[in-house]
Design an enzyme around this catalytic site. Sequence first.
Site, mmCIF file in Angstrom:
data_model
loop_
_atom_site.group_PDB
_atom_site.id
_atom_site.type_symbol
_atom_site.label_atom_id
_atom_site.label_comp_id
_atom_site.label_asym_id
_atom_site.label_seq_id
_atom_site.Cartn_x
_atom_site.Cartn_y
_atom_site.Cartn_z
ATOM 1 N NE ARG A 267 -2.671 -1.413 3.232
ATOM 2 C CZ ARG A 267 -2.412 -2.763 3.873
ATOM 3 N NH1 ARG A 267 -2.867 -3.590 2.990
ATOM 4 N NH2 ARG A 267 -1.793 -2.807 4.764
ATOM 5 C CD GLU B 235 -1.563 -3.537 14.753
ATOM 6 O OE1 GLU B 235 -1.406 -3.253 13.437
ATOM 7 O OE2 GLU B 235 -2.511 -3.283 15.605
HETATM 8 P P1 AMP Z 1 4.394 -2.008 11.574
HETATM 9 O O1 AMP Z 1 5.468 -2.614 11.166
HETATM 10 O O2 AMP Z 1 3.709 -2.579 12.881
HETATM 11 O O3 AMP Z 1 4.336 -0.298 11.617
HETATM 12 O O4 AMP Z 1 3.133 -2.264 10.756
HETATM 13 C C1 AMP Z 1 3.123 -1.427 9.404
HETATM 14 C C2 AMP Z 1 2.690 -2.171 8.128
HETATM 15 O O5 AMP Z 1 1.711 -3.059 8.253
HETATM 16 C C3 AMP Z 1 2.273 -1.064 7.006
HETATM 17 O O6 AMP Z 1 2.952 -1.488 5.711
HETATM 18 C C4 AMP Z 1 0.641 -1.383 7.190
HETATM 19 O O7 AMP Z 1 0.221 -1.247 5.798
HETATM 20 C C5 AMP Z 1 0.454 -2.558 7.665
HETATM 21 N N1 AMP Z 1 -0.369 -2.536 8.890
HETATM 22 C C6 AMP Z 1 -0.169 -2.902 10.321
HETATM 23 N N2 AMP Z 1 -1.195 -2.332 11.245
HETATM 24 C C7 AMP Z 1 -2.123 -2.160 10.359
HETATM 25 C C8 AMP Z 1 -3.532 -1.642 10.705
HETATM 26 N N3 AMP Z 1 -4.047 -1.690 11.796
HETATM 27 N N4 AMP Z 1 -4.180 -1.385 9.622
HETATM 28 C C9 AMP Z 1 -3.668 -1.316 8.208
HETATM 29 N N5 AMP Z 1 -2.543 -1.870 7.815
HETATM 30 C C10 AMP Z 1 -1.801 -2.173 8.904
#
Ligand code: AMP
Length: 171
Positions: free
Chosen positions: A60, A97
Amino acid sequence: MEHDFRHLIRDVADWPEPGIVFKDITPLLAHPKGLAWAVDRLYEPFVGKGIDLVAGIESRGFIFAVGVARALGAGFIPVRKPGKLPRATVRREYQLEYGSDAVEMHADAAREGQRVLVVDDVLATGGTMAATCELFAKTGADVAGAAVLVELGFLDGAGRVNVPLHSVVIY
Ligand code: AMP
């Protein structure tokens, strides 16, 4: 006051796993003015900052990074999931996450001294963004900043990003 399109970012409970509230940006992308609003809010703080390259994080992040690159007169770099790029790559593991993964880019994607802006849709735990910034450090490029449409502030991901972070919407 200028119209705000954050209501087009929809919460989807328990997706892709129980307990996760997924931020669905597809209604925003489908709205012509909403899409323009998102791209404009992402690139504006970086006008005149000498950005050479905008890196988008699969998948995305790609959607916004190309528009941001075009607006800044910069090039685009895809930062991809493992095994997708055909030539020599640099790679970094990270925690999501939900689950764990890794990011890769072509080893020669950015040259020493080039100024890079990293773009993604959502900053959650910050692991993906931090890993991507570390990839650029391996190439000697200078990460001038990071821009995300949505920051999930309650997860404290910003604390893991050690470059100037610009978040359009913070929840
Ligand atoms: P993080 O590494 O935990 O910051 O996760 C970020 C990545 O995971 C990004 O590329 C987001 O597209 C996706 N992502 C993580 N959590 C979400 C969420 N709650 N909603 C949408 N995309 C998420």
